[in-house]
Design a protein around this motif. Structure first.
Motif, PDB file in Angstrom:
ATOM      1  N   VAL A   1      -4.271  24.586   0.591  1.00  8.03           N
ATOM      2  CA  VAL A   1      -4.065  23.422   1.205  1.00  8.03           C
ATOM      3  C   VAL A   1      -2.585  23.096   2.010  1.00  8.03           C
ATOM      4  N   ASP A   2      -2.761  22.804   3.053  1.00  7.33           N
ATOM      5  CA  ASP A   2      -1.200  22.301   3.778  1.00  7.33           C
ATOM      6  C   ASP A   2      -1.423  20.966   4.527  1.00  7.33           C
ATOM      7  N   VAL A   3      -0.577  20.230   4.607  1.00 10.97           N
ATOM      8  CA  VAL A   3      -0.649  18.851   5.239  1.00 10.97           C
ATOM      9  C   VAL A   3       0.366  18.715   6.245  1.00 10.97           C
TER      10      VAL A   3
ATOM     11  N   GLU B   1      -9.742   5.265   1.596  1.00 13.18           N
ATOM     12  CA  GLU B   1     -10.851   5.421   2.409  1.00 13.18           C
ATOM     13  C   GLU B   1     -10.890   4.173   3.445  1.00 13.18           C
ATOM     14  N   ASP B   2     -10.407   3.156   3.054  1.00 11.65           N
ATOM     15  CA  ASP B   2     -10.535   1.930   3.907  1.00 11.65           C
ATOM     16  C   ASP B   2      -9.197   2.133   5.180  1.00 11.65           C
ATOM     17  N   LYS B   3      -8.364   3.074   4.824  1.00 14.77           N
ATOM     18  CA  LYS B   3      -7.224   3.471   5.711  1.00 14.77           C
ATOM     19  C   LYS B   3      -6.354   2.434   5.718  1.00 14.77           C
ATOM     20  N   LEU B   4      -6.086   1.857   4.626  1.00 14.16           N
ATOM     21  CA  LEU B   4      -4.825   0.900   4.261  1.00 14.16           C
ATOM     22  C   LEU B   4      -3.770   1.787   3.873  1.00 14.16           C
ATOM     23  N   LEU B   5      -4.146   2.840   3.280  1.00 12.91           N
ATOM     24  CA  LEU B   5      -2.997   3.777   2.917  1.00 12.91           C
ATOM     25  C   LEU B   5      -3.497   5.359   3.148  1.00 12.91           C
ATOM     26  N   TYR B   6      -2.430   6.281   3.203  1.00  9.35           N
ATOM     27  CA  TYR B   6      -2.786   7.488   3.231  1.00  9.35           C
ATOM     28  C   TYR B   6      -2.435   8.489   2.235  1.00  9.35           C
ATOM     29  N   TYR B   7      -3.302   9.164   1.706  1.00  7.83           N
ATOM     30  CA  TYR B   7      -2.954  10.458   0.751  1.00  7.83           C
ATOM     31  C   TYR B   7      -2.660  11.480   1.200  1.00  7.83           C
ATOM     32  N   ARG B   8      -1.439  11.914   0.796  1.00 10.71           N
ATOM     33  CA  ARG B   8      -0.818  13.263   1.287  1.00 10.71           C
ATOM     34  C   ARG B   8      -0.465  13.997   0.017  1.00 10.71           C
ATOM     35  N   PRO B   9      -1.404  15.180  -0.109  1.00 13.01           N
ATOM     36  CA  PRO B   9      -1.193  16.171  -1.308  1.00 13.01           C
ATOM     37  C   PRO B   9       0.339  16.734  -0.929  1.00 13.01           C
ATOM     38  N   MET B  10       0.863  17.409  -2.086  1.00 13.90           N
ATOM     39  CA  MET B  10       2.212  18.030  -1.635  1.00 13.90           C
ATOM     40  C   MET B  10       1.900  19.134  -0.855  1.00 13.90           C
TER      41      MET B  10
END
Length: 414
Positions: A242-244, A372-381
């Protein structure tokens, strides 16, 4: 007599089923993963992302078989980056890769035949390496029978098995590595609801060619930050990386801004002079390092005049409209008080919050719902997280964009 009548009826139904399947398959095949482009100035050349381009190019050349999941927020440049990497040529003009792209955003994955049809069509339209991987004419008899039973796994498995065998046959040492790109891969969720058999057949094919046969590299791009979690439930996480993709760091964003000023075909000398007089800190405060937003800033400035503050920037106004309801009403999963708490913590942070600390504080269900509601964004390392300072050592939560962060600054005062 009755038996002959029943036989005639059954034959008629079979012919009707074959005809129906043929027409639906043909329609899906004809539709294909096409994109319409509006008329206008020619597209700008690919700029920046030097580190990402170098790393991905080296990775796909040194390890020509594998699965890479490339995540990033919408409009962060994932597609442009991948296409630029895969269409590079060497000094002699020969291609470095043999890419094939299937864009699920332009495929109606709610209908059974469409994904396989789009895949087949792209192999017929792709580079020479891919031509002949699937037959130009597909037998519809077996498909009709499976279609009547609401099953398509056997047909899909046969097609993907055929492609896997031809990958082995066509691949040879010295040949530019073949790379299959599945854009907007999170659309597989919809496909799974109507045709889990085809999805299962494709994922088995992906593992076979990337890990067992080692004849193909597959790239999944997605703006769904939980796509890798979804994929982990279906294939082993040992089978993919996984790359972000983040935004550009400030110095690269400023270089991108300067390059656009010089090469934009529609900008007048007077407009260029105006932009050179604007401190880039002011631009970066509204756009961050997202290239799409920098282009939006320049476009709005040229059309409507100078942007005096973040509240005048159209993406900030849109973000404020989208986020406002989070601060006014409770959700089924979280309260407006929790929204206020996490947004205040985000505004007081260096631009991100530790994902696991937030789960400990608010609970996994709350954080997942906010993402999921797009209030926040999750970023894996990821090694590509160069826009975050200091560089995080674990998974983090950010605002969906810098305009969203600017909108949050005004919404916490409500």
């Amino acid at each position: 007599m009755h038996s002959r009548l029943r036989a005639r009826v059954s034959l008629a139904r079979l012919r009707w089923s074959v005809s129906l399947a043929r027409s639906r398959w043909s329609a899906a095949l004809a539709k294909g993963p096409t994109r319409t482009r509006s008329s206008g100035p020619p597209p700008l050349p690919f700029l920046n992302r030097c580190k990402e381009v170098a790393e991905l190019t080296s990775h796909f050349q040194d390890d020509p078989a594998g699965i890479t999941v490339l995540l990033g927020p919408p409009s962060s440049g994932k597609t442009a980056l991948v296409q630029h990497v895969l269409t590079q040529t060497d000094a002699s003009g020969s291609p470095l890769f043999n890419p094939l792209t299937v864009d699920l955003h332009s495929v109606d994955t709610s209908s059974k035949p469409n994904f396989v049809a789009a895949f087949v069509k792209q192999t017929q339209r792709g580079p020479d390496f891919w031509k002949g991987f699937t037959p130009s004419k597909i037998s519809f008899k077996d498909w009709a029978i499976e279609f009547r039973r609401q099953e398509s796994a056997s047909v899909s498995s046969a097609i993907f098995a055929s492609i896997a065998e031809k990958c082995q046959k066509n691949w040879r040492q010295g040949c530019p590595p073949p790379v299959l790109v599945i854009e907007e891969a999170h659309e597989f969720r919809r496909l799974e609801k109507v045709d889990s058999g085809t999805l299962d057949a494709f994922l088995k094919f992906a593992v076979r060619v990337s890990k067992q046969d080692r004849t193909l590299h597959i790239i999944f791009t997605s703006s769904d930050s939980f796509f890798a979690n979804w994929l982990t439930e279906r294939i082993s996480p040992m089978n993919f990386e996984v790359d972000v993709i983040g935004d550009l760091p400030k110095h690269e964003a400023e270089a991108f801004f300067t390059q656009l000023l010089e090469i934009s075909p529609t900008m007048t000398p007077a407009q260029r002079q105006q932009f050179h007089a604007i401190p880039f800190d002011q631009v970066f405060h509204m756009t961050g390092g997202r290239m799409f937003l920098i282009k939006r800033y320049m476009s709005q400035h040229c059309r409507r005049g100078p942007i005096q503050s973040a509240s005048d920037f159209k993406p900030v106004q849109l973000a404020r409209t989208d986020l406002r309801h989070f601060f006014l009403t409770d959700s089924t999963e979280y309260t407006k008080k929790q929204v206020l708490e996490i947004v205040q913590a985000l505004l007081a942070s260096p631009g991100y919050l530790d994902y696991h600390e937030c789960i400990d504080r608010f609970g996994w269900a709350v954080i997942r719902a906010m993402v999921e509601d797009k209030l926040l964004y999750y970023r894996p390392m990821s090694t590509f997280a160069r826009d975050l300072t200091p560089v995080p050592e674990d998974d983090v939560l950010t605002a969906p964009s810098v305009p969203a962060l600017r909108a949050m600054e005004t919404l916490v005062k409500l």
